[in-house]
Motif scaffolding. Structure first.
Motif, mmCIF file in Angstrom:
data_model
loop_
_atom_site.group_PDB
_atom_site.id
_atom_site.type_symbol
_atom_site.label_atom_id
_atom_site.label_comp_id
_atom_site.label_asym_id
_atom_site.label_seq_id
_atom_site.Cartn_x
_atom_site.Cartn_y
_atom_site.Cartn_z
ATOM 1 N N LEU A 149 10.881 -20.691 -27.401
ATOM 2 C CA LEU A 149 12.326 -20.471 -27.359
ATOM 3 C C LEU A 149 12.760 -20.737 -25.921
ATOM 4 C CD1 LEU A 149 12.272 -17.031 -29.247
ATOM 5 C CD2 LEU A 149 12.550 -19.321 -30.244
ATOM 6 N N ASN A 196 21.766 -15.432 -31.290
ATOM 7 C CA ASN A 196 22.921 -15.809 -30.477
ATOM 8 C C ASN A 196 24.242 -15.725 -31.230
ATOM 9 O OD1 ASN A 196 21.253 -16.858 -28.218
ATOM 10 N ND2 ASN A 196 20.568 -18.277 -29.812
ATOM 11 N N ASP A 246 15.284 -14.965 -30.899
ATOM 12 C CA ASP A 246 16.382 -15.306 -30.002
ATOM 13 C C ASP A 246 17.632 -15.423 -30.872
ATOM 14 O OD1 ASP A 246 18.004 -16.291 -27.973
ATOM 15 O OD2 ASP A 246 17.350 -18.363 -28.279
ATOM 16 N N VAL A 281 14.820 -24.789 -29.078
ATOM 17 C CA VAL A 281 13.495 -24.501 -29.623
ATOM 18 C C VAL A 281 12.639 -25.742 -29.411
ATOM 19 C CG1 VAL A 281 12.169 -23.800 -31.650
ATOM 20 C CG2 VAL A 281 14.535 -23.041 -31.398
ATOM 21 N N TYR A 311 16.963 -28.735 -30.797
ATOM 22 C CA TYR A 311 15.636 -28.600 -31.414
ATOM 23 C C TYR A 311 14.817 -29.820 -31.005
ATOM 24 C CZ TYR A 311 18.029 -25.455 -34.807
ATOM 25 O OH TYR A 311 18.764 -24.468 -35.415
ATOM 26 N N ASP A 362 23.619 -18.047 -34.938
ATOM 27 C CA ASP A 362 22.505 -18.927 -34.593
ATOM 28 C C ASP A 362 21.305 -18.088 -34.178
ATOM 29 O OD1 ASP A 362 21.458 -21.672 -33.541
ATOM 30 O OD2 ASP A 362 21.125 -20.270 -31.897
ATOM 31 N N GLY A 363 20.134 -18.584 -34.516
ATOM 32 C CA GLY A 363 18.954 -17.875 -34.060
ATOM 33 C C GLY A 363 17.681 -18.644 -34.346
ATOM 34 N N ALA A 364 16.656 -18.299 -33.599
ATOM 35 C CA ALA A 364 15.332 -18.883 -33.816
ATOM 36 C C ALA A 364 14.319 -17.770 -33.630
ATOM 37 C CB ALA A 364 15.073 -20.014 -32.842
ATOM 38 N N ALA A 377 17.550 -20.750 -37.971
ATOM 39 C CA ALA A 377 18.737 -20.714 -38.834
ATOM 40 C C ALA A 377 19.956 -20.800 -37.937
ATOM 41 C CB ALA A 377 18.767 -19.433 -39.646
ATOM 42 N N SER A 407 20.874 -22.597 -26.100
ATOM 43 C CA SER A 407 19.489 -22.262 -26.400
ATOM 44 C C SER A 407 18.812 -23.440 -27.087
ATOM 45 C CB SER A 407 19.421 -21.016 -27.285
ATOM 46 O OG SER A 407 20.050 -21.257 -28.519
ATOM 47 N N LYS A 455 22.956 -26.270 -28.857
ATOM 48 C CA LYS A 455 21.630 -26.019 -29.422
ATOM 49 C C LYS A 455 20.821 -27.307 -29.395
ATOM 50 C CE LYS A 455 18.943 -23.045 -31.502
ATOM 51 N NZ LYS A 455 18.884 -21.587 -31.202
ATOM 52 N N LYS A 481 9.514 -10.788 -23.025
ATOM 53 C CA LYS A 481 10.097 -11.842 -23.847
ATOM 54 C C LYS A 481 10.388 -13.107 -23.028
ATOM 55 C CE LYS A 481 13.111 -11.380 -27.472
ATOM 56 N NZ LYS A 481 14.420 -10.983 -27.990
ATOM 57 N N TRP A 482 11.153 -12.960 -21.995
ATOM 58 C CA TRP A 482 11.593 -14.158 -21.271
ATOM 59 C C TRP A 482 10.829 -14.343 -19.961
ATOM 60 C CZ3 TRP A 482 14.115 -17.377 -24.137
ATOM 61 C CH2 TRP A 482 14.922 -16.888 -25.176
ATOM 62 N N LYS A 488 16.095 -21.193 -22.912
ATOM 63 C CA LYS A 488 17.495 -21.068 -22.503
ATOM 64 C C LYS A 488 17.792 -22.187 -21.512
ATOM 65 C CE LYS A 488 18.489 -17.290 -24.792
ATOM 66 N NZ LYS A 488 19.443 -17.344 -25.933
#
Lengths: 383, 383, 383, 383
Positions: C239, A224, A222, C249, C162, A235-237, A252, C247, C160, C377-378, C241
């Motif tokens: 992941l 972004n 994912d 995680v 986490y 940004d991404g995971a 990251a 987004s 974001k 994926k989603w 949304k």
């Protein structure tokens, strides 16, 4: 005898050039004797003066540096060239340096594209030159310790890895200010297809493969662009599958507001787990199913020879980022010196990131960006 | 131009000599050009070879080094001499170096006795030479930040200070093994009247006076020899009264089994407090009566100019012990270079421990040992 | 007046039943007066004796409890029924209790399936009964503080999140031993379609939506059965949304060997971020782009009314898991007492997880398992 | 059968009374059936109503409570009386309660003076009543673990102890505001000869003797009144000598601005050390000379039976201050129940602070204040 070092890039104002010079200086194993510090001749010259170089060995271009150094007598000539330019200026100088018999230290990510990376791999192989890619974090003693524990089977089969690199410095549109670091790192023409994933995601990826001893075989990303106007991902995971069937998560971000550079890895096996983070870099936590967690520390007597080899001070006197970086330089010098004297460097010295890690890193960048654009869940990791 | 450095002591196997060399090398401001590394001529020579020195500038004694370097032409001659010998060999070489026009960097504690310290202070004053005493911990950026916060009155009037330096490495009779560090540090003939109090207590004392900006005026010490057979104190705790009426506690131990080198200071004023410890060296906790505690960090944009000046890498990339040590060397070089070019070093560069701190440290050693033997509660601190 | 409490499940040897009883007891707001503690009549009886209940109010089944309590006079009759059975035994007793005019406290996840959850939602709506779902972690004062800071816009738009819940207790095939907790939690017939995702993933999910104030709209899950022979997922990463385009995680694992129960959340907005973890439950880190990180603490004077309301002791006296759990019970009692006296409970008391959170949680379970099986994926999050 | 509890003191607005009630309630072992909550009859009554007590068992004075409860039938009568009044109101009610056959739980410090403490000790001995003094911190599972490790000789002979209790809440002249806690705690007529040393120094002292298993034999104190206008000490530090020849340092302060209640102890022996602090109450660090530090955790399977006995939830679900306090109540109830049924309580249950600890605590207060006034270095610890 000190290794004679030349540098390409790293003029005044650059960040990573100074880091390379401190890393090279720390252990007294290198002497910086030449440089092409900037494409701006005046700036290159000024940097040379500041660094106390002989004026005739401060060059206006990397081509000049390589050509002229090559003509110097062997005992005087640069032996190793450090390349610390932005990504789009990695491949050509590295290739030319290797082709002309110089050993190369190159900043990460290795090249602008995977295609370049593979080509460089061939050049390196045929040239016989030594090559080091500066994935700093694997230079930390406690990261070495982590790798050794995993490799020795201490944790049993690895089942899960979490690796992350959160930063907050690109939370605003920094490339719209006079921040030069932000400018090139967010520019596709200089940085490549990836932003955060190239700049810090590759560090996390390298750490994951280095510590676990496993390879990524497929991934689901994912990716972004969070800050409006930005051209590259910030940004991404990523969900990942590893070569032994284990799974992993890589995160990251450069928009994790308030975070510094706390790269962190956690690895879990059948018998236990381990955790390392840069914010507490001299500690490795080793966790067990039925025993107290252990705090392993840089400089302690009980750590592996790999951790000890990469340590300079007694336990409790913290070693930091520059020491980790210097470990790459030191190991590279020790390996080179061993070769020059017809010896074999000990395994501890030979343990630095090289061309294979560079190719893997570029493959990661291209795979992760491809996955980010795909509607399919899993994208094969190819290199 | 790099500062030309000579070194007395620091032959192979010594711990602190290597630290001084790395500290001098890190920022590229010094060039090590001469040394008398050992009273053993062969050993001194071998060290010189390892370090790549010109053979004619490797000497067999500090006297030879000083005499011969003095006769070299000014542009070639050593400018600064680092003295890294055991305590009983500090005074004579430092005195001779200063008297002969060299600037001096000296390891702590400054001398063998307070009397020597005062004499050296006079020599330094009349020679006009620059002098640096390597109290490493005040070189940390967040210790600088702490001092600046206190000096700015941020915490209000200071009321209480706790400072401690716990180590465990002398928990056993190490001086009975072949541990050379243990041997001289526990030997009254080489270390002086104090063991732990001289070796690490002085660091804690220096940190206390540096950060608080206050002076100790009287103290009450419990000084112990814990390990059977040991000749000098390996543990102690001290109650102290400070120049503004505040009180303090200082604890130093070498028999705190399992402890590394976690020197730590806590300062409390009317409005708030602060805490710094080497185990988390890039963090300064600032505590308030009615607001959340703040985590101040090395490399952050909001810290004082003194903290920024002593920092090399962005926040989150930890700077460690060698960087703190290197800050002393760097500031000393910047101060010297300013003087040589007729300029005034900025306050940030001039901020390194000098001869006054050395005299205070020796007064601490003698006062604290005297108090330890006294039946009276309070002993005046005299220097 | 104390709230009269009945309990279904929670016979001797059960874990969570005891937790509910301690949570109910802590603040003196409940009196446990009745129970059907086990389907084994002897065991139910024995538990009743241990707890000092009147024998006639210890029942052999939940049906008996509900029917007989209903016939007691209003001033004596159970008011609230806590249901602490395994997942497959949530729906029927909860439904019956609500239909018969009792208020209900139910352990998570709410039901065995999303369909049941929706049905229960309708029953609750038509019954007018109060309902509490024990998502413990949102009962912590510093989680309340986190939610309030986000809701007040302190961090700007959220970008974001986490969230993670790592455990190691199912690293081996525990269901093959006499571990009853492991037995039912890994059994599809008693636990439902999910293992780790249902047991701890729902906690993480609830924490994510609670603190961020956002809703998950789609997700992409990697769901794993790691331990050979196991029937339900013991590990997964997702992941996500969120409703505002951000987004996230989510990671939950029961094979993270050596981990305890360190549920943790990090939220990043335009201006700053925050971090909370159960291992340091009384601390909320609030991070800023250009200011020091703040350490907000349970019991401090500066925290929000929601954090203060859920706190019992002065700052520095840690409140733990049972206090967080007790906050759910306390707020439920305060809300009920307000209703019974014709008042409106303050917002701080009304802030406990209820039926909507339960439906969302079941939707999460079904969506995440569906995504785990999908090649796409989603997967849309539907409820 | 629940233990029938009466309470003296703890009317609305009092801090510690509520803590005692929550501690008594948590495990369902007590039923609060009577109270004399305040010398103000209206206030006592109102508190009784709030707590749901029968009106006839809410008394206007402790004398009334004791006399009238004594006349109730045995199966109904209060068994244990908790006394939670300020220090000057400890002795008389405790004495009367014991003399009349009640068991007593008393807040610390035990009495107003050492003389009272010794008298109470005699009363307790002749009455045969059970007695518990609520030194909360020794109720933490990891403090139990620490004591057990020391007692088992794991660390070898103990050589050094550091114990500290820093607070900041009296940094200003709080007794000049309407802060009732500050008012009586700083008032010699209600608190006794000591302020900080009595209120928190005794906790630190108790922790030191409990964990080390050693007794203080002499001490040297620096006792300060820091805040202008204050009548009792608000800060102090003490050097101590222990019964086996080891030394210790005790620090307690109420003017450590920004500190909460981070009571902390470190103990060092020949082979290793340990560290516990309330801020991370479920962790015990065990440090070794040549092995990694261990993180021992509440709820883990490997801890001693004493730690396990005092734990309610699985590892990672933090237990806090109220649970530690509740452990005192629980152990007292278990010991009482054992006695009433003619059994012997297990050692784990019998492990709560009692009258001897109370006498030692009062001796500490008088010795430390005497030492603070003495010009002599060492003052004998007498009790």
């Amino acid at each position: 005898m000190k290794v004679r070092l030349g540098m390409i890039g790293g003029g005044q104002g650059a960040f990573i050039g100074g880091v390379h010079r401190m890393a090279a200086a720390l252990d007294g194993l290198y002497e910086l004797v030449a440089g092409a510090f900037s494409s701006d001749a005046e700036k290159s010259k000024a940097t040379g003066v500041l660094l106390g170089l002989a004026p005739e060995r401060v060059y206006n271009s990397y081509i000049e540096l390589i050509e002229q150094e090559k003509q110097r007598p062997a005992h005087e000539r640069v032996q190793v060239i450090s390349i610390v330019t932005p990504n789009h200026l990695h491949f050509e100088p590295a290739k030319l340096a290797l082709e002309n018999g110089f050993h190369v230290i190159l900043d990460k990510p290795m090249t602008f594209s995977l295609a370049e990376a593979k080509q460089l791999q061939q050049v390196a192989a045929s040239s016989g030159g030594l090559f080091c890619l500066t994935h700093t974090y694997t230079g930390y003693p406690m990261v070495k310790e982590a790798k050794q524990l995993v490799a020795a089977g201490t944790l049993g089969t690895i089942r899960k890895v979490y690796v992350e690199y959160p930063q907050g410095w690109l939370s605003s549109f920094e490339e719209g200010t006079d921040n030069k670091q932000a400018a090139w790192r967010t520019d596709p023409a200089r940085s490549g297809v990836a932003g955060a994933m190239g700049d810090i995601g590759t560090h996390a990826f390298n750490l994951l493969e280095y510590v676990s001893g496993l390879q990524v075989i497929k991934l689901c990303a994912d990716i972004n662009i969070v800050v409006p106007g930005r051209q590259l991902d910030d940004d991404g995971a990523v969900l990942l599958k590893l070569s032994n069937g284990a799974s992993a998560v890589l995160m990251a971000s450069q928009i994790a507001a308030g975070e510094e550079n706390n790269v962190r890895i956690r690895v879990y096996g059948e018998k236990g787990g381990l955790e390392w983070q840069q914010a507490d870099a001299n500690t490795l936590l080793v966790k067990w199913l039925n025993k107290p967690t252990e705090i392993r520390r840089t400089g302690a007597g009980y750590v592996s020879s790999f951790a000890q080899h990469n340590t300079r001070t007694p336990a409790g006197h913290p070693e930091g980022y520059l020491e980790a970086f210097a470990n790459l330089y030191r190991n590279f010098a020790l390996t080179l010196q061993a070769r020059l004297t017809g010896q074999t460097a000990p395994a501890e010295a030979a343990d630095y990131p090289s061309i294979e890690e560079g190719v893997r890193g570029m493959a990661f960048i291209e795979s992760v960006i491809a996955s980010g654009k795909s509607e399919q869940k899993w994208t094969d990791f190819t290199n």
